[in-house]
Structure formats: C-alpha cells, structure tokens
Design an enzyme around this catalytic site. Structure first.
Site, mmCIF file in Angstrom:
data_model
loop_
_atom_site.group_PDB
_atom_site.id
_atom_site.type_symbol
_atom_site.label_atom_id
_atom_site.label_comp_id
_atom_site.label_asym_id
_atom_site.label_seq_id
_atom_site.Cartn_x
_atom_site.Cartn_y
_atom_site.Cartn_z
ATOM 1 N N ASP A 1 0.855 -1.185 0.000
ATOM 2 C CA ASP A 1 0.000 0.000 0.000
ATOM 3 C C ASP A 1 0.889 1.233 0.000
ATOM 4 O O ASP A 1 2.012 1.195 0.518
ATOM 5 C CB ASP A 1 -0.913 0.012 1.229
ATOM 6 N N ASP B 1 -6.931 -1.283 -4.775
ATOM 7 C CA ASP B 1 -8.044 -0.946 -3.882
ATOM 8 C C ASP B 1 -8.983 0.072 -4.530
ATOM 9 O O ASP B 1 -10.202 -0.005 -4.387
ATOM 10 C CB ASP B 1 -7.521 -0.386 -2.560
#
Length: 155
Positions: free
Chosen positions: A126, A142
């Site tokens: 991330d 995402d």
C-alpha cells in the site's frame, strides 16, 4: 439480467477479449505502481504531494481492507481467488448490461492485483495516504475494487 450465453460468436468473443485485455492492463499498472512504491518509498518518510491532503507512504498490509484479517493471509488468498474465478465465469458466460462489462473487470483486476501480492510477497503493498483524514493507506488495486463496486451500487 439474462441467463447463460454459451453461444460463441464474434461479438461475444470481442467483448470478452476486451475485458480480459483491460484486466491485464490494469493489473500491470497496479504491479508497476507497487514496484515503484517499493523502490522509491520503502524505508523513507511520507512523500507529500499536496500538503495536508495527499501523500505517498510505503506500507505492508497482511490483511484486507483496513488491515482486517491480518493474521489470515492464506484464507484471504483463497477467498479472493474463488471470488475472482466466480466473476470471471460470470463475465465469460452471462450476458449483462454495459455497466457490468465495465465495472466487473475493475473489480477483478483490483482483486487480482492484491492477490498476486499476497501470494508472492505475503502482504499487499500500500502507498496512497490521505492526509486530511485519519484513514487507511491503500493502493491502485483498492481504488479499482472500490470504484467498480460503487458504480455497480449506483447503477
């Protein structure tokens, strides 16, 4: 919603091919952005793009959204794989509205991008951090899943 369309015709093959190429392209973009995050962000402080709004911060997430199920990476991988397979079967064999032809590949690509991370890295990379709110750090995959799901819900 119409039932299974097992007819093999040029229009169906083109529709499926475009969707599969779109999925592959989006997974590739996700892969490139995560590789860049590893190369340029890992071990560094947050790179602020817009002060107080948006930054890039490297994070390793072993869980799902908001790090839920962080100790269940294997289970998440299996569930994600089953979900992706089910949606791919739906894409290939069922006629659907255009919004599904657009949104489902986004959802599959996002799920596949994060699944690849879980399987080969043991965690999801991330790197996108909103700075104006206390929120999770997330990634391109995402965004794909979220946008695909929201568009389907609005439809």
């Amino acid at each position: 919603m119409k039932g299974a369309d097992l007819k093999i015709n040029k229009k169906n093959v083109q529709r499926i091919l475009i969707q599969m190429l779109g999925i592959a392209a989006l997974v590739f973009v996700d892969f490139l952005t995560k590789e860049a995050a590893i190369k340029y962000l890992k071990g560094n402080d947050t790179f602020v793009l817009i002060k107080g709004v948006f930054g890039l911060t490297y994070a390793e997430n072993t869980g799902a959204a908001f790090s839920m199920f962080a100790s269940s990476t294997d289970m998440l991988s299996v569930v994600t794989g089953i979900g992706i397979t089910a949606v791919l079967i739906y894409i290939i064999f069922f006629k659907k509205a255009l919004v599904y032809d657009i949104c489902l590949p986004f959802i599959v690509a996002g799920g596949l991008g994060n699944l690849i991370d879980r399987v080969f890295r043991g965690f999801v990379v991330d790197y996108i951090e909103p700075l104006f709110i206390d929120f999770a750090i997330f990634n391109f995959a995402d965004i794909l899943v979220t946008c695909g799901c929201i568009a389907l819900a609005i439809n």
